[in-house]
Design an enzyme around this catalytic site. Structure first.
Site, PDB file in Angstrom:
ATOM      1  N   HIS A 112      48.759  75.142  36.125  1.00  0.00           N
ATOM      2  CA  HIS A 112      48.469  76.321  34.680  1.00  0.00           C
ATOM      3  C   HIS A 112      49.242  77.247  34.421  1.00  0.00           C
ATOM      4  O   HIS A 112      48.186  78.239  34.384  1.00  0.00           O
ATOM      5  CB  HIS A 112      47.391  76.056  34.136  1.00  0.00           C
ATOM      6  CG  HIS A 112      47.057  74.901  32.718  1.00  0.00           C
ATOM      7  ND1 HIS A 112      47.447  73.788  32.734  1.00  0.00           N
ATOM      8  CD2 HIS A 112      47.224  75.750  32.102  1.00  0.00           C
ATOM      9  CE1 HIS A 112      47.279  73.010  31.686  1.00  0.00           C
ATOM     10  NE2 HIS A 112      47.139  74.360  30.810  1.00  0.00           N
TER      11      HIS A 112
ATOM     12  N   ASP B 153      50.378  78.618  27.950  1.00  0.00           N
ATOM     13  CA  ASP B 153      50.263  77.724  26.395  1.00  0.00           C
ATOM     14  C   ASP B 153      51.814  76.622  27.136  1.00  0.00           C
ATOM     15  O   ASP B 153      52.863  76.936  27.454  1.00  0.00           O
ATOM     16  CB  ASP B 153      51.162  78.209  25.205  1.00  0.00           C
ATOM     17  CG  ASP B 153      50.834  76.707  24.258  1.00  0.00           C
ATOM     18  OD1 ASP B 153      50.282  76.109  24.816  1.00  0.00           O
ATOM     19  OD2 ASP B 153      51.780  77.162  23.471  1.00  0.00           O
ATOM     20  N   GLY B 154      51.973  75.752  26.757  1.00  0.00           N
ATOM     21  CA  GLY B 154      53.401  74.987  27.089  1.00  0.00           C
ATOM     22  C   GLY B 154      52.631  74.029  28.399  1.00  0.00           C
ATOM     23  O   GLY B 154      54.019  73.304  29.068  1.00  0.00           O
ATOM     24  N   ASN B 155      52.498  73.740  29.566  1.00  0.00           N
ATOM     25  CA  ASN B 155      52.473  73.360  30.286  1.00  0.00           C
ATOM     26  C   ASN B 155      52.286  71.543  30.626  1.00  0.00           C
ATOM     27  O   ASN B 155      53.148  71.394  30.808  1.00  0.00           O
ATOM     28  CB  ASN B 155      51.119  74.189  30.784  1.00  0.00           C
ATOM     29  CG  ASN B 155      51.186  75.197  31.414  1.00  0.00           C
ATOM     30  OD1 ASN B 155      51.392  76.475  32.854  1.00  0.00           O
ATOM     31  ND2 ASN B 155      49.740  76.439  30.825  1.00  0.00           N
ATOM     32  N   GLY B 156      51.499  71.413  30.074  1.00  0.00           N
ATOM     33  CA  GLY B 156      51.465  70.025  29.707  1.00  0.00           C
ATOM     34  C   GLY B 156      53.426  69.527  29.705  1.00  0.00           C
ATOM     35  O   GLY B 156      53.673  67.913  30.175  1.00  0.00           O
ATOM     36  N   ARG B 157      54.004  70.022  28.525  1.00  0.00           N
ATOM     37  CA  ARG B 157      55.783  69.481  27.996  1.00  0.00           C
ATOM     38  C   ARG B 157      56.422  70.490  29.716  1.00  0.00           C
ATOM     39  O   ARG B 157      57.032  69.361  29.945  1.00  0.00           O
ATOM     40  CB  ARG B 157      56.286  70.180  27.279  1.00  0.00           C
ATOM     41  CG  ARG B 157      55.366  69.648  25.939  1.00  0.00           C
ATOM     42  CD  ARG B 157      55.301  70.320  24.399  1.00  0.00           C
ATOM     43  NE  ARG B 157      54.557  70.413  23.849  1.00  0.00           N
ATOM     44  CZ  ARG B 157      53.833  71.828  22.978  1.00  0.00           C
ATOM     45  NH1 ARG B 157      54.876  72.141  22.329  1.00  0.00           N
ATOM     46  NH2 ARG B 157      52.650  72.266  22.770  1.00  0.00           N
ATOM     47  N   LEU B 158      56.249  71.328  30.062  1.00  0.00           N
ATOM     48  CA  LEU B 158      56.688  71.315  31.135  1.00  0.00           C
ATOM     49  C   LEU B 158      56.688  70.179  32.149  1.00  0.00           C
ATOM     50  O   LEU B 158      57.466  70.132  33.336  1.00  0.00           O
ATOM     51  CB  LEU B 158      56.542  72.402  31.246  1.00  0.00           C
ATOM     52  CG  LEU B 158      58.030  73.755  30.735  1.00  0.00           C
ATOM     53  CD1 LEU B 158      57.101  75.399  31.129  1.00  0.00           C
ATOM     54  CD2 LEU B 158      59.257  73.500  30.634  1.00  0.00           C
ATOM     55  N   SER B 159      55.430  70.018  32.297  1.00  0.00           N
ATOM     56  CA  SER B 159      54.401  69.789  33.684  1.00  0.00           C
ATOM     57  C   SER B 159      55.870  67.855  33.537  1.00  0.00           C
ATOM     58  O   SER B 159      56.278  66.968  34.399  1.00  0.00           O
ATOM     59  CB  SER B 159      53.743  69.117  33.895  1.00  0.00           C
ATOM     60  OG  SER B 159      53.178  68.330  33.031  1.00  0.00           O
ATOM     61  N   ARG B 160      55.860  67.317  32.377  1.00  0.00           N
ATOM     62  CA  ARG B 160      56.498  65.699  31.945  1.00  0.00           C
ATOM     63  C   ARG B 160      58.044  66.439  32.618  1.00  0.00           C
ATOM     64  O   ARG B 160      58.891  65.549  33.191  1.00  0.00           O
ATOM     65  CB  ARG B 160      56.261  65.607  30.760  1.00  0.00           C
ATOM     66  CG  ARG B 160      54.744  64.558  30.907  1.00  0.00           C
ATOM     67  CD  ARG B 160      54.781  63.966  29.536  1.00  0.00           C
ATOM     68  NE  ARG B 160      54.297  65.426  28.586  1.00  0.00           N
ATOM     69  CZ  ARG B 160      53.024  65.893  28.215  1.00  0.00           C
ATOM     70  NH1 ARG B 160      51.895  65.923  29.417  1.00  0.00           N
ATOM     71  NH2 ARG B 160      53.124  66.494  26.801  1.00  0.00           N
TER      72      ARG B 160
END
Length: 507
Positions: A315, A319-326
């Protein structure tokens, strides 16, 4: 039940560690065997209670590599014990592994009465783990072949489930499938994949993207094919592209503690805490190095799973970690050259449909990491965080569930989402062409009616008939239904792949 191996080391040395998946315990058995989720060990094979090195060598031989435990336990072993054990068995694989790791973790050197005469031995057994060739220690004749290095290393076990998924060769199937399509269908299927990957990646975060957000995220997804190396500056650019609020855009990896919450009040609502900022930055350097090398050296989907989940566990942004991880799943696959012609596997679409499994995959690590934090609630949105664990918890983690989930989602993205949409497009083309050849209907009206009819199991609803009654005669509605039902029945009879071939023949 008396503990053995890693289980014994954790208890006796009071180490910080996530629960073992298969702890070793003394049981009334005649040989070492796995019984359920336990490794049963006969009493006569158990080292003495105070023999930490003996339990460590037992673990290395019978339980594999657990760097999170070894990184804490090995420095507690006196150098003299290791030197004596090595002298007694100078070519023994497990004592050599212990000596090699002791030096790496302590930064000190052990005395070696005589050089190793045996050949090089891998730290991780390739038949049990996914491995990657790495540095060799000529002193101990040990090759580090983990997924990363000793600053950051994930473990992926070759379980039966993982092996079956790897044997399925999802990426080759995806390539063959997309190359089998006519160019117009291929382009539309890929455009659909980009659009829905965007929509569902936001939906996982409980957010509906605006047109501007969607456009920027699609541009981001297309960047994956550029095969950029991951750097902090590049990831910052990507984060700025997926976050619309200027105040949430980062200038670097985070310098404050982040946390995830389920919305409940107080400390109980904090569900996960990633590594502290300084540790996070160090781990990101190692993860980026892995991400830039691994997709071309191991199965790209395995690399993608480690990179994507490793990123979200670190992390690095507020902010924005989830979208970047995908996004990093696509980036890893493109970096390996596994996706040509702009192809994208809509993994977020599959993840959105399997949100419970996604959460479970995340929780295999996050739930246990949370236990090493003390959280004190101060006021709304304000907490005091104290980490009571050790760095090894975040440095060395079991990525097996994360990789299995990634492989499953890639398979679903291909065999259900992408093939289903492609079959729909082929059916749409067939129905539209046959109706257009027979009746003069405005193109936009016909396109909408065919799409709605196919989406409604071959039926034009009463409301749609009323909506278009002044533009389309009743017998045209009937013919659209007739052709749509015929095409859908054919599709159900032969499956999505054959439906595409049938459509090609019609053309």
């Amino acid at each position: 039940m008396s503990s053995v191996g890693y289980n014994h080391l954790i208890e006796q040395l009071q180490l910080s560690a996530v629960p073992l998946k298969c702890p070793a315990v003394v049981r009334p058995v005649t040989r070492i065997e796995r019984i359920g989720n336990l490794l049963a060990v006969p009493q006569n094979l158990v080292p003495d209670v105070g023999d930490s090195l003996g339990h460590m060598l037992f673990a290395l031989k019978h339980e594999g590599i657990n760097l999170a435990v070894l990184a804490q336990a090995l420095p507690m072993i006196p150098s003299e014990e290791l030197e004596t054990a090595y002298q007694a068995s100078p070519n023994g694989i497990y004592i050599r592994k212990a000596c090699y790791l002791w030096e790496e973790f302590t930064g000190r050197q052990l005395g070696q009465h005589a050089p190793v005469r045996a050949g090089y031995a891998p730290l991780y057994e390739p038949e049990k783990y996914v491995t990657m060739t790495g540095k060799r220690s000529s002193k101990w004749r040990i090759e580090f072949n983990g997924l990363g290095d000793l600053t950051y290393c994930a473990t992926v076990e070759r379980t039966k489930e993982l092996s079956a998924l790897l044997d399925h060769d999802i990426l080759s199937r995806a390539k063959e499938f997309i190359e089998s399509l006519p160019p117009t269908v291929m382009d539309r299927a890929i455009n659909w994949a980009y659009l829905h990957e965007t929509k569902d990646s936001f939906a996982i975060e409980r957010e509906a993207p605006t047109e501007d957000k969607s456009r920027r995220f699609i541009q981001l997804l297309r960047q994956a094919h550029d095969r950029h190396s991951l750097t902090e500056d590049y990831l910052v650019q990507l984060q700025n592209a997926v976050v619309s609020n200027p105040l949430d855009r980062a200038g670097a990896f985070r310098h404050e503690q982040n946390y995830l919450s389920d919305g409940a009040q107080g400390a109980a609502g904090v569900t996960y805490l990633p590594p502290p900022p300084d540790l996070c930055r160090e781990l990101m350097d190692s993860l980026m190095q892995f991400a830039n090398e691994a997709p071309n050296r191991i199965d790209p989907l395995v690399a993608a799973g480690v990179i994507s989940f490793g990123f979200v566990f670190n992390h690095p942004f507020m902010d924005g970690n989830g979208r970047l991880s995908r996004f990093l799943i696509h980036q890893a696959l493109c970096r390996a050259g596994a996706l040509d012609n702009g192809l994208l596997l809509p993994v977020s679409v599959a993840m959105k449909r399997q949100e419970r499994q996604y959460l479970e995959a995340l929780q295999t690590f996050s739930r246990h990491a949370r236990e090493f934090w003390e959280v004190r609630w101060i006021d709304y949105g304000q907490y005091d965080f104290t980490f009571n664990g050790v760095d090894a918890i975040y440095r060395y983690w079991d990525a097996t569930p994360s990789v299995i989930f990634t492989l499953k989602m890639a398979q679903l993205a291909l065999e259900e989402e992408l093939q289903k949409e492609t079959a729909f497009l082929a059916s749409y083309d067939t129905v539209y062409r046959r109706v257009d050849e027979r009746f003069d209907v405005r193109g936009s009206d016909l396109a909408s009616l065919v799409m709605m009819c196919l989406s409604n199991d071959g039926k034009v609803s009463i409301n749609r008939r009323k909506q278009y009654k002044y533009a389309v005669p009743d017998h045209v509605f009937d013919y659209i239904e007739e052709v749509a039902k015929e095409v859908l029945e054919q599709q159900q009879g032969v499956g999505p792949q054959a439906s595409v071939s049938s459509s090609q023949a019609d053309k």
